[in-house]
Design a protein around this motif. Structure first.
Motif, PDB file in Angstrom:
ATOM      1  N   VAL A 278       0.857  -1.182   0.000  1.00 50.26           N
ATOM      2  CA  VAL A 278       0.000   0.000   0.000  1.00 50.26           C
ATOM      3  C   VAL A 278       0.893   1.231   0.000  1.00 50.26           C
ATOM      4  N   VAL A 279       0.614   2.148  -0.898  1.00 44.95           N
ATOM      5  CA  VAL A 279       1.356   3.407  -0.974  1.00 44.95           C
ATOM      6  C   VAL A 279       0.413   4.538  -0.577  1.00 44.95           C
ATOM      7  N   ILE A 280       0.825   5.354   0.393  1.00 44.82           N
ATOM      8  CA  ILE A 280       0.020   6.477   0.851  1.00 44.82           C
ATOM      9  C   ILE A 280       0.571   7.740   0.208  1.00 44.82           C
ATOM     10  N   GLY A 281      -0.183   8.305  -0.724  1.00 44.86           N
ATOM     11  CA  GLY A 281       0.251   9.523  -1.389  1.00 44.86           C
ATOM     12  C   GLY A 281       0.656   9.275  -2.832  1.00 44.86           C
TER      13      GLY A 281
ATOM     14  N   THR B  21      -1.560  -0.952  -4.180  1.00 47.05           N
ATOM     15  CA  THR B  21      -2.691  -0.035  -4.095  1.00 47.05           C
ATOM     16  C   THR B  21      -2.171   1.317  -3.630  1.00 47.05           C
ATOM     17  N   VAL B  22      -2.526   2.372  -4.350  1.00 42.58           N
ATOM     18  CA  VAL B  22      -2.095   3.723  -4.007  1.00 42.58           C
ATOM     19  C   VAL B  22      -3.304   4.516  -3.530  1.00 42.58           C
ATOM     20  N   PHE B  23      -3.224   5.069  -2.332  1.00 45.75           N
ATOM     21  CA  PHE B  23      -4.292   5.914  -1.790  1.00 45.75           C
ATOM     22  C   PHE B  23      -3.874   7.379  -1.877  1.00 45.75           C
ATOM     23  N   GLU B  24      -4.734   8.190  -2.479  1.00 44.19           N
ATOM     24  CA  GLU B  24      -4.508   9.637  -2.582  1.00 44.19           C
ATOM     25  C   GLU B  24      -5.752  10.343  -2.077  1.00 44.19           C
ATOM     26  N   GLN B  25      -5.575  11.224  -1.089  1.00 45.68           N
ATOM     27  CA  GLN B  25      -6.741  11.876  -0.495  1.00 45.68           C
ATOM     28  C   GLN B  25      -7.342  12.961  -1.384  1.00 45.68           C
ATOM     29  N   ALA B  26      -6.582  13.516  -2.306  1.00 40.81           N
ATOM     30  CA  ALA B  26      -7.113  14.536  -3.214  1.00 40.81           C
ATOM     31  C   ALA B  26      -8.024  13.890  -4.254  1.00 40.81           C
ATOM     32  N   PRO B  27      -8.901  14.686  -4.864  1.00 34.61           N
ATOM     33  CA  PRO B  27      -9.812  14.110  -5.865  1.00 34.61           C
ATOM     34  C   PRO B  27      -9.147  13.772  -7.186  1.00 34.61           C
ATOM     35  N   SER B  28      -7.914  14.226  -7.408  1.00 35.46           N
ATOM     36  CA  SER B  28      -7.181  13.877  -8.620  1.00 35.46           C
ATOM     37  C   SER B  28      -5.697  13.886  -8.290  1.00 35.46           C
TER      38      SER B  28
END
Length: 377
Positions: A5-8, A28-35
């Protein structure tokens, strides 16, 4: 298949994701921004980072999209050169020059390397369990064999892993960034930085008739101007060509301003349990060496190399000393640019002028340990 898991989804996170997938991980990459589109600005990719990008098959595409940093150096506000180097000299010494491209272009090149469904935007990571390898998000939990925290300078993951460790500190300098059309300068635009009394203005030509500009000034933290373009024009409008022309060609909404922070106290390690920190989350540095993104790219390919082999302790061993040294050197250069004393500034300029007269080998020798880096085999 091992799960990471990659955060950012910044440059460091996307490079790590691409490198891990290339090495056989499910990512899996999680990005909190909408794009994943970054704030528009330019980016210098030095020879060390180009070699790292070569390991994931992106280096040549970056070279094709970039403008080569040709003749470059440091000038005074009146335009007099204090030191100069050339792309040809860098190429001969390191096998590559420094290239300049839009940050968004590199993000796009990295994102298309990921498998379908790997990137999840609009997803906020709420907590991380470093020992159990579990990530909790606003959309549920996920288990992982490796968690990569690339969540930026204000990393909540870093704070959770190393509570009480000093966070980033204000460097005493604010910065502006903009992309301007080159056509308004009526002639070639040489790359370089101009140093004044507590002020710096950098000019970096991009491809497609664009120029990336950045500026710094000593200022209290949090200070903002009602009109940042007007502020830049007031500070730099009487400096040498093409700085006034580039500012005049820039729209008022195209100027971005951010204070500069750095991690002056190095972390004891870049990992804990199944979590590894990289980029600004691990070693935020000022931009005076142009190595912030480059070091994140290095981190990413070194982490992918060690994660499935020697482990995260080997990643820390490879990266902690190097990034600490580079961050300290960048901070030291930043302090030089802040000098305002009317006696100290001319002395600094004479020092740069004398060093420049000794030839490009003297200038490059100071950066050999940065630019000569090679990724692990």
């Amino acid at each position: 298949m091992a799960q990471a898991v990659v955060i950012g989804a910044g440059i460091g996170g996307l490079t790590a994701a691409a490198a891990l997938e290339r090495d056989g991980w499910a990512v899996t990459v999680f990005e909190q921004a909408p794009s994943i589109q970054p704030v528009g600005s330019g980016l210098a990719v030095a020879p060390n980072a180009l070699r790292a990008l070569d390991t994931i098959g992106v280096g040549d595409e970056v070279r094709k999209l970039s403008a080569v940093q040709g003749e470059a150096g440091i000038r005074r506000p009146d335009g007099r050169w204090l030191s100069r180097t050339s792309a040809e000299e860098a190429w001969a010494r390191y096998g590559d020059p420094t290239v300049i491209l839009l940050r968004s272009a590199l993000v796009d090149l990295l994102a298309v390397r990921l498998s379908s469904g790997a990137l999840r935007v609009n997803t906020r990571v709420e907590s991380v369990d470093p020992e159990g390898g579990r990530v909790t998000t606003n959309d549920g939990d996920i288990a992982a064999d490796l968690i990569v925290a690339a969540d930026g300078i204000w990393s909540s993951t870093r704070e959770a892993l190393f509570p009480g460790h000093p966070g980033p500190v204000y460097a005493g300098v604010t910065s502006w960034r903009l992309v301007a059309p080159a056509s308004e300068t009526r002639g070639p635009v040489p790359a370089g930085e101009t140093w004044g009394r507590g002020l710096v203005f950098g000019v970096m030509p991009l491809a497609h008739d664009q120029v990336y500009c950045y500026a710094t000034a000593a200022a209290p933290a949090g200070e903002q101007a009602a009109d940042e373009k007007a502020e830049l024009t007031w500070l730099f409008g009487d400096w040498h060509h093409p700085i006034p022309a580039l500012l005049a060609a820039t729209g008022p909404d195209a100027v971005l301003r951010h204070d500069l922070y750095s991690m002056d106290a190095p972390l004891p390690a870049f990992h804990r349990g199944k979590v590894a920190l990289l980029g600004d989350a691990a070693h935020a540095m000022t931009p005076h060496l142009g190595q912030g993104a480059c070091q994140a790219i290095e981190d990413a390919v070194v982490l992918a190399h060690h994660a499935g082999r020697a482990g995260l302790a080997a990643y820390t061993a490879d990266r902690l000393e190097r990034t600490t040294r580079i961050a300290r050197r960048s901070r030291a250069i930043g302090r030089l640019t802040r000098w305002r004393n009317p006696l100290a500034v001319p002395a600094r300029d004479v020092m740069l002028l004398l060093a420049g007269r000794l030839g490009p080998n003297v200038a490059f020798r100071q950066f050999d340990d940065v630019f000569d880096w090679r990724p692990p085999a």
